[in-house]
Design an enzyme around this catalytic site. Structure first.
Site, PDB file in Angstrom:
ATOM      1  N   HIS A 377       0.935  -1.200   0.054  1.00 15.47           N
ATOM      2  CA  HIS A 377       0.016  -0.088   0.124  1.00 15.47           C
ATOM      3  C   HIS A 377       0.790   1.232   0.110  1.00 15.47           C
ATOM      4  CE1 HIS A 377      -3.187   2.950   1.940  1.00 15.47           C
ATOM      5  NE2 HIS A 377      -3.395   2.550   0.612  1.00 15.47           N
ATOM      6  N   HIS A 378       0.599   1.992  -1.013  1.00 17.54           N
ATOM      7  CA  HIS A 378       1.451   3.390  -1.151  1.00 17.54           C
ATOM      8  C   HIS A 378       0.222   4.469  -0.980  1.00 17.54           C
ATOM      9  CE1 HIS A 378       4.956   1.037  -3.602  1.00 17.54           C
ATOM     10  NE2 HIS A 378       4.748   0.905  -2.166  1.00 17.54           N
ATOM     11  N   GLU A 379       0.057   4.950   0.158  1.00 18.51           N
ATOM     12  CA  GLU A 379      -0.830   6.116   0.170  1.00 18.51           C
ATOM     13  C   GLU A 379       0.093   7.404   0.076  1.00 18.51           C
ATOM     14  OE1 GLU A 379      -4.062   7.254   0.390  1.00 18.51           O
ATOM     15  OE2 GLU A 379      -2.996   9.003   0.078  1.00 18.51           O
ATOM     16  N   GLU A 459      -8.340   7.183  -5.562  1.00 17.18           N
ATOM     17  CA  GLU A 459      -8.150   8.418  -6.041  1.00 17.18           C
ATOM     18  C   GLU A 459      -7.471   8.438  -7.134  1.00 17.18           C
ATOM     19  OE1 GLU A 459      -9.052   7.362  -2.163  1.00 17.18           O
ATOM     20  OE2 GLU A 459      -6.870   7.732  -2.579  1.00 17.18           O
ATOM     21  N   GLU A 483     -16.294   2.184   1.014  1.00 18.26           N
ATOM     22  CA  GLU A 483     -15.611   2.916   2.164  1.00 18.26           C
ATOM     23  C   GLU A 483     -16.988   4.053   2.672  1.00 18.26           C
ATOM     24  OE1 GLU A 483     -12.288   4.792   0.766  1.00 18.26           O
ATOM     25  OE2 GLU A 483     -13.241   6.328  -0.540  1.00 18.26           O
TER      26      GLU A 483
HETATM   27  C1  NOJ Z   1      -8.916   6.313   0.387  1.00 13.12           C
HETATM   28  C2  NOJ Z   1      -8.918   4.996  -0.191  1.00 13.12           C
HETATM   29  O1  NOJ Z   1     -10.087   4.571  -1.050  1.00 13.12           O
HETATM   30  C3  NOJ Z   1      -9.006   3.860   1.020  1.00 13.12           C
HETATM   31  O2  NOJ Z   1      -9.140   2.402   0.330  1.00 13.12           O
HETATM   32  C4  NOJ Z   1      -7.734   3.673   1.702  1.00 13.12           C
HETATM   33  O3  NOJ Z   1      -8.068   3.081   2.739  1.00 13.12           O
HETATM   34  C5  NOJ Z   1      -7.541   5.190   2.371  1.00 13.12           C
HETATM   35  N1  NOJ Z   1      -7.453   6.384   1.173  1.00 13.12           N
HETATM   36  C6  NOJ Z   1      -6.297   5.361   2.906  1.00 13.12           C
HETATM   37  O4  NOJ Z   1      -5.086   5.257   1.989  1.00 13.12           O
HETATM   38 CA    CA Z   2     -11.316   6.854  -1.969  1.00 12.27          CA
END
Ligand code: NOJ
Ligand code: CA
Length: 676
Positions: A377-379, A459, A483
């Site tokens: 996961h790369h936020e 996003e 979500e």
């Molecule tokens: C929004 C993403 O749609 C969601 O799936 C994720 O858990 C959060 N951002 C954190 O990155």
């Molecule tokens: Ca989202």
């Protein structure tokens, strides 16, 4: 031969008629659609008709170019040619294995009749189920460095229509509920935007192959006339390119039924073939993970007592995945950068190191021993240049650990993407769907491909079919997903998925993350769905990676229904939309790419429905056991969402099944052939 046509441009009696000259035409292979190009006093326009009826009235084309002035007037046809194509190609994964690419193409060159005598090529590909066209800028001394201040392409819809659309140029990107309004009341919309005309024709506007260009929004100018509105760049222009180059394809899918739009492969066909070669290293598969509990606020991305991404918690998920046959385990919050406010604040994210309580080496080895793969996961928090500086190191780490899928994220307001061209230099802001981000996303996808990693973008920039060219770009969000049922205000309404299928899903796979069988969001907020509908979403909302989003302990309480989530494939050889109306309901059947089974999903909005489904899609002469997962007696999303029933029937392709969908409900069926 040139034909001359008089158009009804006589809005006022007594106006001198304007002579439009039809300079080129092309018809689709089955003579269903026809495109004509007209030049009226030096201005170029196109029009589209279907079976002789006008669908798109004369609509202008052209550009506002910086320095060089408008490229729109004083144009004359310099050359034109046509060609036909009929080809079938194979997808590495997808909704269907084989795709037919069948069209007639019209290639034209227009040159200005006065100085600076610039030329531009316009190419139309006309299929029986839609039209794609693009501009090609040939290299020329007077038009080499091209700054596009505006694209002037218009779409003038001829017949009164209803539109399903979400606003463009707003802070929350694509995460809006769909509006259903007269087309004449649309403001500025994202694509795909879908309309239904008074005559019952369905049209979806979108684009294909968005590469090194800015996204097209649709702005209504007047009446039912829409104009391309390109997402802006921080420099103030819309697009900056060096000739020669092509714009993306502007697309119109056109069908008699809503399902016909979904079954069209026009967007994929207008993309370039696979550039990655053998991608059999990607295994379409399902995953579980520490995700829903974060959105429920039971655990946190941040370190501390509620940290979700711990070694112990992740082992529990790996065990659950191994026991139930899931290939992936997604872990968010595994790396430094989440403590404090990370929304739009990503400069502290580190993609090459784990937090101390997440033993990534040990977990990767543990997963491997169980036949499971961690999903990375790369936020970015929208610190995109910061992320780019770590891309290669991050993917190298992932590859070493057997992490072969990465979910990326860009959480911030639209227009707040942070770009820094040189280290310690100034930071400027970009739109999430402008040219700079179109480039960024392909940079990520290509860097990932070099490490045999697939990307699931959240996003994101919208999907324009680039999965054909880069088959490791396997899914993305780009709409309101599950979500919103955790914390959305309002949560997704029962009609949401029946809207998505005929709008967002026309663009490509979505990581919606279905399967919340506990039917509760944060603080017990009810999810507006029945159990059976959650199952049906696995068939209805296509993605080659699908999450089983609920917590393991919730699945333990619903093992009966969970069986379908375990069994349902994620890769298909055939897809049929059996029935459906935008925002009302939809029934889809798909055949397993790796087996003989067929799967059916049907979902409805807040209205219950009784649907008659002929099983003629099944292979003739075979008997199937239909494992039916349906709404139970009295089921209702509001009052009895958990009412659920399972039954089996023996059926053949000659049978017709009656589906009884509860309000807010659905049905999922697995058809397994017997005796072979
Ligand atoms: C929004 C993403 O749609 C969601 O799936 C994720 O858990 C959060 N951002 C954190 O990155
Ligand atoms: Ca989202």
């Amino acid at each position: 031969m040139r034909r001359f046509a008089l158009f009804a441009l006589l809005a006022l009696a007594g106006t001198t008629p304007v002579l439009a000259e039809t300079v080129a035409s092309v018809e689709s292979p089955g003579k269903i659609l026809r495109v004509d190009l007209d030049v009226t006093e030096g201005r170029l326009s196109y029009r589209i008709s279907r079976l002789g009826e006008t669908v798109i009235a004369p609509s202008h084309m052209g550009f506002l170019l910086r320095g060089a002035g408008k490229l729109e007037r004083n144009l004359a046809l310099a050359s034109s040619s046509t060609r036909s194509q009929d080809d079938t190609w194979e997808q590495p994964w997808g909704e269907s294995r084989f795709v037919r690419d069948h069209y007639d193409e019209l290639r034209t060159r227009f040159t200005e009749t006065i100085e600076p005598k610039r030329s531009i090529d316009v190419v139309f590909r006309v299929f029986d189920d839609g039209v794609g066209f693009r501009y090609e800028f040939p290299d020329q001394p007077q038009l080499h460095d091209v700054i596009i201040d505006d694209e002037l392409t218009e779409f003038d819809v001829a017949s009164p229509a209803t539109a399903w659309w979400i606003p463009a140029g707003e802070w929350n990107r694509y995460e809006y509920l769909y509006n259903k309004t007269p087309l004449a009341e649309v403001g500025q919309a994202h694509t795909p935007m879908t309309i239904k005309t008074r005559d019952g024709l369905y049209i979806a506007f979108h684009e294909a192959a968005l590469v090194d260009y800015s996204s097209m929004w649709l702005r209504r100018v007047e009446g039912q006339r829409l104009r391309a509105q390109l997402a802006p760049a921080s420099e103030g222009w819309k697009v900056h390119r060096t000739a020669p180059f092509n714009t993306p394809w502007r697309t119109l899918q056109i069908a008699d039924t809503a399902g016909g739009l979904y079954e069209s492969n026009l967007i994929l066909n207008l993309n370039e073939p696979n550039k990655l070669g053998d991608v059999s290293w990607f295994k379409p598969s399902k995953f579980v993970g520490v995700w829903w509990s974060l959105h429920l606020d039971q655990q946190t991305w941040a370190t501390g007592p509620k940290h979700g991404a711990t070694t112990a918690t992740t082992k529990r998920y790996i065990d659950f995945a191994a026991k139930h046959g899931f290939r992936g385990v997604l872990v968010e919050g595994w790396n430094p950068g989440w403590d404090g406010n990370w929304f739009g604040n990503g400069w502290n994210f580190d993609f090459t190191r784990a937090t101390p309580d997440f033993d990534i080496e040990q977990l990767a080895a543990y997963a491997k021993s169980k036949g499971v793969h961690l999903i990375g996961h790369h936020e970015t928090g929208c610190a995109v240049s910061h992320y780019e500086s770590q891309l290669d190191a991050a993917f190298a780490l992932d590859q070493r650990l057997g992490i072969d899928a990465v979910k990326t994220g860009y959480v911030c307001d639209a227009g707040q993407i942070e770009r820094q061209d040189v280290p310690n230099g100034p930071v400027v802001r970009e739109w999430h769907d402008g040219q700079w981000m179109a480039r960024h996303h392909l940079k990520v996808v290509q860097a990932a491909a070099a490490h045999h990693i697939v990307i699931d973008t959240h996003e994101p920039i919208k999907d324009t079919g680039l999965r054909r060219t880069y088959p490791n770009w396997v899914a993305r969000e780009g709409a309101r997903g599950m979500e919103y049922n955790a914390w959305g205000n309002p949560p997704n309404p029962p009609e949401h998925e029946a809207n998505l299928v005929f709008t967002r899903m026309l663009a490509g796979p979505m990581d919606f993350t279905p399967g919340v069988l506990s039917l509760k969001g944060r603080n017990g907020q009810p999810i507006q769905s029945t159990i059976a509908k959650q199952l049906a979403l696995y068939v209805v909302l296509y993605s080659p990676i699908q999450m089983a989003a609920d917590l393991p302990e919730n699945y333990e309480k619903h093992m009966d229904a969970f069986q379908f989530i375990e069994d349902v494939p994620v890769d298909w050889s055939q897809t049929r939309v059996l029935d459906g109306e935008i925002g009302d309901y939809v029934t889809i059947a798909r055949k397993d790419r790796n087996g003989e089974g067929w799967y059916l999903g049907s979902v409805t909005d807040e209205n219950g429905r009784v649907l008659s489904v002929p099983l003629s899609f099944l292979d003739p002469g075979r008997t199937y056991v239909a494992q039916i997962y349906r709404d139970g007696d009295g089921a209702h999303w509001k009052t009895a969402p958990f009412a659920f029933a399972r039954e089996t029937k023996r059926v053949t392709s000659a049978d017709t099944l009656t589906l009884r969908l509860a309000p807010g409900g659905g049905e999922a069926i697995r058809f397994m052939p017997v005796g072979r």
